[in-house]
Design a protein around this motif. Structure first.
Motif, PDB file in Angstrom:
ATOM      1  N   GLN A  44       0.840  -1.192   0.000  1.00 52.23           N
ATOM      2  CA  GLN A  44       0.000   0.000   0.000  1.00 52.23           C
ATOM      3  C   GLN A  44       0.880   1.249   0.000  1.00 52.23           C
ATOM      4  O   GLN A  44       2.105   1.167   0.097  1.00 52.23           O
ATOM      5  N   THR A  45       0.245   2.394  -0.094  1.00 51.60           N
ATOM      6  CA  THR A  45       0.950   3.675  -0.103  1.00 51.60           C
ATOM      7  C   THR A  45       0.716   4.392   1.219  1.00 51.60           C
ATOM      8  O   THR A  45      -0.412   4.426   1.714  1.00 51.60           O
ATOM      9  N   SER A 153      -3.229   3.860   2.259  1.00 50.73           N
ATOM     10  CA  SER A 153      -4.137   3.615   1.144  1.00 50.73           C
ATOM     11  C   SER A 153      -4.687   2.197   1.131  1.00 50.73           C
ATOM     12  O   SER A 153      -4.205   1.305   1.830  1.00 50.73           O
ATOM     13  N   ASP A 154      -5.669   2.001   0.291  1.00 55.92           N
ATOM     14  CA  ASP A 154      -6.080   0.672  -0.112  1.00 55.92           C
ATOM     15  C   ASP A 154      -4.896   0.041  -0.861  1.00 55.92           C
ATOM     16  O   ASP A 154      -3.932   0.737  -1.198  1.00 55.92           O
ATOM     17  N   HIS A 158      -0.528   4.522  -5.070  1.00 56.24           N
ATOM     18  CA  HIS A 158      -1.341   5.719  -5.287  1.00 56.24           C
ATOM     19  C   HIS A 158      -0.554   6.992  -4.971  1.00 56.24           C
ATOM     20  O   HIS A 158      -1.132   8.046  -4.725  1.00 56.24           O
ATOM     21  N   ASN A 161      -1.156  10.245  -7.036  1.00 56.91           N
ATOM     22  CA  ASN A 161      -2.501  10.826  -7.041  1.00 56.91           C
ATOM     23  C   ASN A 161      -2.545  12.103  -6.211  1.00 56.91           C
ATOM     24  O   ASN A 161      -2.051  12.138  -5.078  1.00 56.91           O
ATOM     25  N   TRP A 165      -8.754   9.871  -2.450  1.00 58.60           N
ATOM     26  CA  TRP A 165      -9.847   8.899  -2.441  1.00 58.60           C
ATOM     27  C   TRP A 165      -9.406   7.499  -2.050  1.00 58.60           C
ATOM     28  O   TRP A 165     -10.165   6.755  -1.425  1.00 58.60           O
ATOM     29  N   LYS A 166      -8.216   7.123  -2.409  1.00 59.95           N
ATOM     30  CA  LYS A 166      -7.759   5.758  -2.135  1.00 59.95           C
ATOM     31  C   LYS A 166      -7.146   5.602  -0.739  1.00 59.95           C
ATOM     32  O   LYS A 166      -6.740   4.494  -0.370  1.00 59.95           O
ATOM     33  N   PHE A 167      -7.086   6.690   0.022  1.00 56.73           N
ATOM     34  CA  PHE A 167      -6.457   6.625   1.342  1.00 56.73           C
ATOM     35  C   PHE A 167      -7.547   6.463   2.395  1.00 56.73           C
ATOM     36  O   PHE A 167      -8.092   7.429   2.925  1.00 56.73           O
ATOM     37  N   SER A 168      -7.856   5.209   2.667  1.00 57.33           N
ATOM     38  CA  SER A 168      -9.013   4.877   3.500  1.00 57.33           C
ATOM     39  C   SER A 168      -8.700   4.755   4.984  1.00 57.33           C
ATOM     40  O   SER A 168      -9.609   4.701   5.807  1.00 57.33           O
TER      41      SER A 168
END
Length: 384
Positions: A44-45, A153-154, A158, A161, A165-168
């Motif tokens: 992940q990031t 992130s998911d 990412h 970016n 949005w992908k950092f949940s």
């Protein structure tokens, strides 16, 4: 034109030399002390936000694997400016290269500096560093109590970016990132503060940047950078929470780019959690660290230890050791200067305890007002 040439020949006018360019050096603008984190990440990031203490050009970051069990490869490293949360200002998110590559392999026990970024960065900017971490890692080097939100992130890369949005997921740790430096005039040095939770920033709200070093940075207004090397629970002598100050002093202070002064504010955990019957072991360590710093032409400011009456570990014997330590710091003239933090925040009526307005409530850690008081008790002329 003929008249001007004639005057030059006659010596009536002289050509003015071009102004010399100011000398520059690499200076740390942010740093954090690292330890082995009780966590596992990978695939992940991670997106971390750090505030720059001074501005400059040629920004570099350093990634650390000091506590790793083996080499680690980190990819797609980017740096930009925070817009809000995990979002990055459009056009600021740039790839960070290492020897021209978009990845870096860091052996166990090592740390690696990046290539410089060409942009100019302003003091007080919130830099966003994004790192894609391939694989899974259970021995992670980082800083446990960042008092700052890190976004995870998911699965996937990412880092490039701008959106979040992908950092949940979030945490309050920094991973791998331990230093940021810029090229600035040589008149701008680094001041490094080393110690325990009192320096790390215990008691402040997340993302508030209210460590005493943050307040000091506000006072300095770019005349120097302030680097915080506090670790909560850390001791001067014993490696209980992280390497002791005695062990990590060279790595965490003297190797910092542009360092001129170290503020040494350490020893209260040794007293409250140890079995020392006199100040002698602490004084011995202070003397050794002072000599070590002076060999590297770095000044050391000694900070007196602040009160802790009312804290569960307080005893008359431990208070006596604190008083011995403080007397030696004030009167020995071993340090280049003294920051009398004890005098700044103690209750004048009951000097064994913190003044109520400076007490976070546990009778050892400081409130926002207390941390600010430490920063404003320092004489700037003694640290610059």
């Amino acid at each position: 034109m003929i008249v001007l040439v004639s005057m030059l020949v006659a010596g009536l006018l002289t050509a003015q030399p071009a102004a010399a360019a100011p000398k520059a050096h690499l200076v740390g603008t942010w740093s954090a002390a690292v330890d082995r984190l009780p966590t596992a990440i990978g695939g992940q990031t991670v997106r971390m936000i750090v505030r720059l203490s001074v501005g400059g050009q040629g920004l570099r970051i350093r990634l650390s694997n000091v506590y790793g069990s083996g080499a680690i490869v980190l990819r797609s490293i980017h740096a930009g400016l925070q817009a809000y949360g995990a979002e990055i200002e459009t056009g600021t998110n740039r790839p960070v290269l290492f020897n021209g590559r978009n990845y870096v392999r860091i052996p166990a026990g090592k740390a690696v500096w990046s290539d410089p970024l060409p942009s100019k960065y302003v003091r007080g900017s919130d830099l966003v560093v994004s790192v894609f971490v391939p694989g899974n890692h259970s021995r992670v080097t980082g800083h446990e109590r960042a008092y700052a939100t890190t976004f995870l992130s998911d699965p996937g890369d990412h880092a490039a970016n701008d959106d979040g949005w992908k950092f949940s997921y979030t945490s309050t740790q920094w991973y791998f990132l331990d230093r940021v430096a810029v090229t600035a005039p040589t008149t701008v040095p680094a001041v490094v503060a080393i110690g325990d939770s009192l320096t790390d920033g215990a008691g402040q709200p997340t993302d508030s940047n209210r460590r005493w070093t943050d307040f000091l940075n506000q006072r300095l207004r770019g005349k120097a950078s302030v680097l915080n090397m506090g670790i909560a629970g850390n001791r001067l002598l014993q490696p209980v929470t992280g390497a002791s100050v005695y062990q990590r002093f060279g790595r965490d202070t003297l190797s910092q780019p542009g360092v001129r002064t170290v503020v040494l504010y350490s020893g209260i955990n040794d007293i409250t959690k140890g079995a020392y019957t006199s100040a002698a072991p602490l004084i011995y360590a202070y003397k050794k660290l002072i000599r070590y710093a002076h060999r590297h032409k770095v000044r050391v400011v000694g900070a007196t230890l602040t009160p802790f009456y009312g804290y569960p570990a307080w005893t008359e014997d431990r208070e006596a050791v604190r008083q011995q330590v403080n007397k030696w710091i004030r009167t020995s003239e071993a340090f280049d200067a003294v920051a009398d933090f004890d005098a700044a925040v103690r209750d004048l009526t009951y000097p064994d305890q913190l003044h109520a307005s400076y007490d976070s409530g546990d009778h050892i850690h400081l409130s926002d007002a207390g941390r600010r008081k430490l920063a404003y008790s320092l004489r700037l002329s003694e640290i610059l």
